[in-house]
Design an enzyme around this catalytic site. Structure first.
Site, mmCIF file in Angstrom:
data_model
loop_
_atom_site.group_PDB
_atom_site.id
_atom_site.type_symbol
_atom_site.label_atom_id
_atom_site.label_comp_id
_atom_site.label_asym_id
_atom_site.label_seq_id
_atom_site.Cartn_x
_atom_site.Cartn_y
_atom_site.Cartn_z
ATOM 1 C CE LYS A 1 8.122 -12.540 -13.612
ATOM 2 N NZ LYS A 1 8.925 -11.940 -14.654
ATOM 3 C CG ASP B 1 -7.412 -4.575 6.021
ATOM 4 O OD1 ASP B 1 -6.948 -4.557 7.183
ATOM 5 O OD2 ASP B 1 -7.999 -3.610 5.504
ATOM 6 C CG ASN C 1 -0.288 -0.060 2.518
ATOM 7 O OD1 ASN C 1 0.432 0.862 2.858
ATOM 8 N ND2 ASN C 1 -0.472 -1.148 3.260
ATOM 9 C CG PHE D 1 -2.568 6.304 13.304
ATOM 10 C CD1 PHE D 1 -1.870 5.991 14.458
ATOM 11 C CD2 PHE D 1 -2.329 7.518 12.688
ATOM 12 C CE1 PHE D 1 -0.955 6.887 15.001
ATOM 13 C CE2 PHE D 1 -1.417 8.414 13.206
ATOM 14 C CZ PHE D 1 -0.722 8.101 14.368
ATOM 15 N N PRO E 1 -4.264 -11.160 10.522
ATOM 16 C CG PRO E 1 -2.362 -11.598 11.794
ATOM 17 C CD PRO E 1 -2.932 -11.772 10.418
ATOM 18 C CG ASP E 2 -7.255 -5.598 13.848
ATOM 19 O OD1 ASP E 2 -6.387 -5.009 14.533
ATOM 20 O OD2 ASP E 2 -8.183 -5.004 13.270
ATOM 21 C CB ILE E 3 -1.288 -6.202 14.915
ATOM 22 C CG1 ILE E 3 -0.871 -7.021 13.693
ATOM 23 C CG2 ILE E 3 -0.210 -6.208 15.983
ATOM 24 C CD1 ILE E 3 0.253 -6.412 12.879
ATOM 25 C CE LYS F 1 -11.442 1.643 10.848
ATOM 26 N NZ LYS F 1 -10.702 2.274 9.787
ATOM 27 C CE LYS G 1 -9.469 -2.233 14.084
ATOM 28 N NZ LYS G 1 -8.303 -2.324 13.208
#
Ligand code: C5P
Length: 426
Positions: free
Chosen positions: A296, A286, A217, A330, A312-314, A344, A348
Site C-alpha cells: 500500500k 484507456d 469508471n 459503443f 490496448p484497444d480491444i 470511431k 476502428k
C-alpha cells in the site's frame, strides 16, 4: 439502414387483447393499436371504466376494427363474445397503460371489473406497460406489487423516464409504441440468432495502483448484461466477458469475470475465433498505472505522481483481425455524440456503433438510456427506454444486419466459382 426508421417487429397473427387502464397516457394506446396491427397482430381492446373517461371506446373500435368492451355487465356484448370466450381467444394480454391502481388490483388477484376478470380467466401471458406519476411508480407499495407480478411471470415493459404530463420528471412514462412492439416481438417472434455465437463485453475495468487502490469508471455493466440477455433470448449461444460488477448472470449466458483491460483483452481474444458477433459494450479503461505497487502506497506530505500507460484497444484489435466477426462498438460521449461516434466507427472499422450521451446523470449507472445507432450507410435513433427494452431493439438490428452480411458473403464465393468455371470453359 433507413434514416430514423421505425422499429420493426413481426408479431405474425398474434391475437392480442389490449387492456387500457385509466391514466392520461391512455391516449397513446390508440397509436399502439395501429402499430400492433401494422406488426400483423389481431387486436381486441378492453377499456376500464376510468380509461373510457380519457378516450372513447369508439376511437379503439375504429382503430381495431372490432367491438370494444368496457364492462362485465353488457348483455349484448356477452351474447356476441362472452368474457370467457374473449379470455380464451387471447394469445397475449397487454395492458398499456397499466396504472398503479390496476397493478395493485392484479397483484392481489382482484376480479372486480372486466379487465381484471379477463386477466384471471385467461391462460395467455400477461405484459404490463406501466405509466404513472414518478412518485407513484417509486412508491414501495407499487414496487412490491410489480415484484409480485414479475415473480408470477408477468412481463413488465418499461416504464421509461422523462418529462411527465404532470410536469414532473422521472421514471413512469409509457414506453413508445415501437418499443412495446419490439419487446413483444422478442417474446413471440421468430428467434433471429439461433446457431449464432455472440460475445459481449460489459462493465468497467479496474486498473490496480496498489493492493487496495485502483483506477475505475462509473460503468454499471447494465447495458452489456441486457444485451447479453437479449441475444440469448434470440437463441444465440452467448459468452459475456464482465468487468467487476455485481449483477446476476442472465439465464443461459456463460460469464467470464475479469478485472483489468489486459485481462479483458485476453478473455475476449480467446473467445473470438468461436464468435460470429462481438458486441463491445465494456467501458474499458484507456490507461493503467505503469507499475503496480506491491505494498500500500503511503502518503508523505508532498504531491504524488502516477505515470500511466495506454491500454490496448480491444475493439480495434478484434476489428483488425483477418478473420473477424461482425463487430459492434459503443460510444459514450458527453457532447458531439454523432460526430465522435461516426469518427470511431470509421477509425476502428466497425460494422455498427451504438452511441449514447453520458454525464449529468445520463448513460452510466442509470436504468434507462437512448441510443443513436450508426452504420456506414445511415443512422437510426432508438428512443429512450429501459436498458433491457433498448438492448432487445439493438440486438434485433444487429441480428438483421449480421444475417444480411452473412448471406451476402455466402453468395460471393459461389459467384466467384461460377465466373471461374465460365472463364475456363471459354
Ligand atoms: O475510443 P473509445 O474508448 O471511446 O471507444 C469505445 C468503444 O471501444 C467501446 O465499444 C469500448 O468497449 C471499446 N474499447 C475497447 N478497448 C479500449 C477502449 C475502448 O475495446 N481500450
Amino acid at each position: 439502414m433507413a434514416e430514423q426508421s421505425q422499429a420493426q417487429g413481426n408479431l405474425g397473427s398474434l391475437r392480442v387483447l389490449l387492456g387500457v387502464s385509466g391514466g392520461i397516457a391512455a391516449y397513446k394506446a390508440a397509436e399502439l393499436v395501429r402499430r400492433l396491427r401494422d406488426a400483423g397482430a389481431e387486436v381486441r381492446v378492453v377499456l376500464t371504466e376510468n380509461a373510457a373517461r380519457f378516450v372513447t371506446p369508439l376511437t379503439f373500435q375504429a382503430l381495431s376494427g372490432q367491438p370494444v368492451r368496457t364492462g362485465l355487465w353488457d348483455e349484448a356484448a356477452e351474447a356476441a363474445m362472452g368474457h370467457i370466450e374473449l379470455a380464451r381467444w387471447a394469445r397475449r394480454i397487454v395492458i398499456a397503460p397499466a396504472s398503479a391502481d390496476l397493478i395493485a388490483r392484479l397483484a392481489h388477484g382482484f376480479a372486480d371489473d372486466l379487465l381484471t376478470t379477463l386477466c384471471l380467466a385467461s391462460a395467455a401471458p400477461l405484459a404490463l406497460a406501466p405509466a404513472m406519476n414518478q412518485q407513484m411508480w417509486a412508491h414501495a407499495a407499487t414496487q412490491a406489487n410489480v415484484a409480485t407480478l414479475r415473480a408470477r411471470g408477468v412481463d413488465v415493459l418499461g416504464p421509461a423516464a422523462g418529462s411527465q404530463a404532470c410536469g414532473e420528471f422521472g421514471a413512469g412514462r409509457l414506453l413508445e409504441a415501437d418499443t412495446i412492439i419490439a419487446e413483444l416481438a422478442a417474446l413471440h417472434g421468430p428467434k433471429l440468432l439461433v446457431g449464432t455465437s455472440v460475445l459481449v463485453s460489459a462493465g468497467p475495468t479496474f486498473e490496480d495502483i496498489d493492493p487496495v487502490r485502483f483506477i475505475g469508471n462509473r460503468s454499471s455493466g447494465r447495458m452489456g448484461f441486457a444485451v447479453a440477455q437479449a441475444a440469448a433470448e434470440q437463441g444465440a449461444s452467448v459468452h459475456l466477458v464482465a468487468g467487476p460488477v455485481h449483477l446476476p448472470t442472465p439465464a443461459g449466458v456463460v460469464r467470464i469475470d475479469v478485472r483489468s483491460a489486459r485481462d479483458m483483452r485476453e478473455a475476449v481474444m480467446l473467445q473470438i475465433p468461436q464468435s460470429n458477433i462481438y458486441i463491445s459494450s465494456a467501458a474499458v479503461g484507456d490507461f493503467r498505472p505503469n507499475d503496480v505497487a506491491t505494498h500500500k502506497l503511503k502518503k508523505n506530505g508532498s504531491e504524488f505522481v502516477l505515470t500511466l500507460t495506454e491500454n490496448p484497444d480491444i475493439l480495434a484489435a478484434v476489428a483488425a483481425l483477418k478473420k473477424r466477426p461482425f463487430v459492434v462498438g459503443f460510444a459514450a460521449e458527453t457532447h458531439n455524440v454523432e460526430g465522435y461516434a461516426r469518427a470511431k466507427l470509421e477509425r476502428k472499422k466497425l460494422d455498427l456503433i451504438a452511441a449514447n450521451r453520458v454525464g449529468n446523470g445520463e448513460g452510466f449507472d442509470t436504468c434507462d438510456n437512448e441510443i443513436l445507432l450508426l452504420s456506414r450507410d445511415g443512422s437510426e435513433r432508438l428512443a429512450r427506454a429501459d436498458k433491457l427494452a433498448l438492448a432487445r431493439q439493438l440486438v434485433t438490428r444487429i441480428a438483421e444486419r449480421y444475417t444480411a452480411q452473412a448471406s451476402a458473403s455466402k453468395r460471393a464465393p459461389a459467384r466467384k466459382a461460377r465466373a471461374g468455371k465460365e472463364r475456363s470453359a471459354r
